[in-house]
Design a protein around this motif. Structure first.
Motif, PDB file in Angstrom:
ATOM      1  N   VAL A 208      99.598  60.198   2.929  1.00  0.00           N
ATOM      2  CA  VAL A 208      98.263  59.409   3.251  1.00  0.00           C
ATOM      3  C   VAL A 208      97.420  60.145   3.977  1.00  0.00           C
ATOM      4  N   GLN A 209      96.015  60.044   3.735  1.00  0.00           N
ATOM      5  CA  GLN A 209      95.113  60.400   4.526  1.00  0.00           C
ATOM      6  C   GLN A 209      93.927  59.552   4.553  1.00  0.00           C
ATOM      7  N   LEU A 210      93.291  59.127   5.653  1.00  0.00           N
ATOM      8  CA  LEU A 210      92.175  58.294   5.804  1.00  0.00           C
ATOM      9  C   LEU A 210      91.334  59.001   6.893  1.00  0.00           C
ATOM     10  N   GLN A 211      90.090  59.320   6.490  1.00  0.00           N
ATOM     11  CA  GLN A 211      89.160  59.929   7.380  1.00  0.00           C
ATOM     12  C   GLN A 211      88.039  59.113   7.419  1.00  0.00           C
ATOM     13  N   ALA A 212      87.516  58.635   8.657  1.00  0.00           N
ATOM     14  CA  ALA A 212      86.449  57.817   8.724  1.00  0.00           C
ATOM     15  C   ALA A 212      85.352  58.683   9.125  1.00  0.00           C
ATOM     16  N   SER A 213      83.906  58.191   8.620  1.00  0.00           N
ATOM     17  CA  SER A 213      82.857  59.154   9.287  1.00  0.00           C
ATOM     18  C   SER A 213      81.657  58.090   9.055  1.00  0.00           C
ATOM     19  N   GLY A 214      80.632  58.534   9.847  1.00  0.00           N
ATOM     20  CA  GLY A 214      79.222  57.760   9.791  1.00  0.00           C
ATOM     21  C   GLY A 214      78.861  57.194  11.232  1.00  0.00           C
ATOM     22  N   GLY A 215      80.001  57.411  12.198  1.00  0.00           N
ATOM     23  CA  GLY A 215      79.772  56.566  13.118  1.00  0.00           C
ATOM     24  C   GLY A 215      78.192  57.522  13.979  1.00  0.00           C
ATOM     25  N   GLY A 216      77.821  56.828  15.267  1.00  0.00           N
ATOM     26  CA  GLY A 216      77.057  57.394  15.986  1.00  0.00           C
ATOM     27  C   GLY A 216      76.210  56.487  17.053  1.00  0.00           C
ATOM     28  N   LEU A 217      75.221  56.886  17.676  1.00  0.00           N
ATOM     29  CA  LEU A 217      74.525  56.081  18.572  1.00  0.00           C
ATOM     30  C   LEU A 217      73.493  55.477  17.838  1.00  0.00           C
TER      31      LEU A 217
ATOM     32  N   GLN B 159      70.402  52.107  18.269  1.00  0.00           N
ATOM     33  CA  GLN B 159      70.006  50.922  19.169  1.00  0.00           C
ATOM     34  C   GLN B 159      70.291  49.578  18.686  1.00  0.00           C
ATOM     35  N   SER B 160      70.291  48.567  19.694  1.00  0.00           N
ATOM     36  CA  SER B 160      70.551  47.207  19.183  1.00  0.00           C
ATOM     37  C   SER B 160      69.468  47.091  18.094  1.00  0.00           C
ATOM     38  N   GLY B 161      70.014  46.253  17.177  1.00  0.00           N
ATOM     39  CA  GLY B 161      69.339  45.705  15.937  1.00  0.00           C
ATOM     40  C   GLY B 161      69.230  46.998  14.774  1.00  0.00           C
ATOM     41  N   GLY B 162      69.923  48.059  15.075  1.00  0.00           N
ATOM     42  CA  GLY B 162      69.717  49.136  14.016  1.00  0.00           C
ATOM     43  C   GLY B 162      71.076  48.931  13.256  1.00  0.00           C
ATOM     44  N   SER B 163      71.161  50.082  12.224  1.00  0.00           N
ATOM     45  CA  SER B 163      72.223  49.872  11.120  1.00  0.00           C
ATOM     46  C   SER B 163      72.927  51.272  11.023  1.00  0.00           C
ATOM     47  N   LEU B 164      74.105  51.163  10.701  1.00  0.00           N
ATOM     48  CA  LEU B 164      74.927  52.351  10.383  1.00  0.00           C
ATOM     49  C   LEU B 164      75.573  51.994   9.224  1.00  0.00           C
ATOM     50  N   ARG B 165      76.144  53.259   8.412  1.00  0.00           N
ATOM     51  CA  ARG B 165      77.218  52.974   7.230  1.00  0.00           C
ATOM     52  C   ARG B 165      77.961  53.817   7.670  1.00  0.00           C
ATOM     53  N   LEU B 166      79.334  53.108   7.738  1.00  0.00           N
ATOM     54  CA  LEU B 166      80.456  54.024   7.815  1.00  0.00           C
ATOM     55  C   LEU B 166      81.309  54.320   6.320  1.00  0.00           C
ATOM     56  N   SER B 167      81.769  55.526   6.351  1.00  0.00           N
ATOM     57  CA  SER B 167      82.665  55.704   5.233  1.00  0.00           C
ATOM     58  C   SER B 167      84.187  56.097   5.511  1.00  0.00           C
TER      59      SER B 167
ATOM     60  N   ASN C 103      74.603  46.024   9.858  1.00  0.00           N
ATOM     61  CA  ASN C 103      73.151  45.801  10.181  1.00  0.00           C
ATOM     62  C   ASN C 103      73.217  44.781  11.552  1.00  0.00           C
ATOM     63  N   ALA C 104      72.149  44.798  11.970  1.00  0.00           N
ATOM     64  CA  ALA C 104      71.829  44.035  13.197  1.00  0.00           C
ATOM     65  C   ALA C 104      72.839  44.025  14.257  1.00  0.00           C
ATOM     66  N   LEU C 105      73.147  45.528  14.474  1.00  0.00           N
ATOM     67  CA  LEU C 105      74.276  45.980  15.512  1.00  0.00           C
ATOM     68  C   LEU C 105      73.770  45.398  16.827  1.00  0.00           C
ATOM     69  N   LYS C 106      74.815  45.139  17.510  1.00  0.00           N
ATOM     70  CA  LYS C 106      74.829  44.594  18.891  1.00  0.00           C
ATOM     71  C   LYS C 106      75.722  45.367  19.988  1.00  0.00           C
ATOM     72  N   PRO C 107      75.267  45.479  21.079  1.00  0.00           N
ATOM     73  CA  PRO C 107      76.128  46.456  22.114  1.00  0.00           C
ATOM     74  C   PRO C 107      77.268  45.953  22.068  1.00  0.00           C
ATOM     75  N   GLU C 108      77.807  44.620  21.829  1.00  0.00           N
ATOM     76  CA  GLU C 108      79.181  44.460  21.572  1.00  0.00           C
ATOM     77  C   GLU C 108      80.090  45.108  20.420  1.00  0.00           C
ATOM     78  N   ASP C 109      79.372  45.461  19.616  1.00  0.00           N
ATOM     79  CA  ASP C 109      79.998  46.244  18.461  1.00  0.00           C
ATOM     80  C   ASP C 109      80.291  47.433  18.550  1.00  0.00           C
ATOM     81  N   THR C 110      79.886  47.941  19.963  1.00  0.00           N
ATOM     82  CA  THR C 110      80.535  49.265  20.384  1.00  0.00           C
ATOM     83  C   THR C 110      82.074  49.577  20.323  1.00  0.00           C
ATOM     84  N   ALA C 111      82.521  50.326  19.451  1.00  0.00           N
ATOM     85  CA  ALA C 111      83.940  50.692  19.588  1.00  0.00           C
ATOM     86  C   ALA C 111      83.982  51.637  18.754  1.00  0.00           C
TER      87      ALA C 111
END
Length: 110
Positions: free
Chosen positions: A1-10, A12-20, A82-90
């Motif tokens: 079994v292999q799971l590979q996450a990607s799509g993270g990054g830096l 700004q607050s309020g911005g969006s990211l899509r993880l895969s 969406n609407a990312l917050k600093p506390e979503d940092t992880a």
């Protein structure tokens, strides 16, 4: 079994990211899939789960801002944030098929 996450990054607050999360080594469509995260100095936190049938559940801290989805034809799990917050940092991990993959870092600046 292999799971590979990607799509993270830096972002700004309020911005969006899509993880895969690309899955292999098991029959992806037959398993519920989960996103977890771990902030610095904190325990692992459940974020969201999607069942084989597509039913979704979210932690209260992300409800209304994050959307989990899956593409069984591509054996891929997604997390639209969406609407990312600093506390979503992880570090965000995908989990399923009795495995947890390597994570991807998400950093939200204020």
């Amino acid at each position: 079994v292999q799971l590979q996450a990607s799509g993270g990054g830096l972002v700004q607050s309020g911005g969006s990211l899509r993880l895969s999360c690309a899955a292999s080594g098991f029959t992806f469509r037959l398993y519920p899939m989960t996103w977890l995260r771990q902030a610095p100095g904190k325990e692992v936190e459940w974020v969201s789960t999607i069942t084989e049938a597509g039913t979704t559940a979210y932690a209260d801290s992300v409800k209304g801002r994050f959307t989990i989805s899956r593409d069984n034809a591509k054996d891929t799990l997604y997390l639209q944030m969406n609407a990312l917050k600093p506390e979503d940092t992880a570090v965000y991990y995908c989990s399923g098929g009795s495995a947890r993959g390597q994570g991807t870092q998400v950093t939200v600046s204020s």
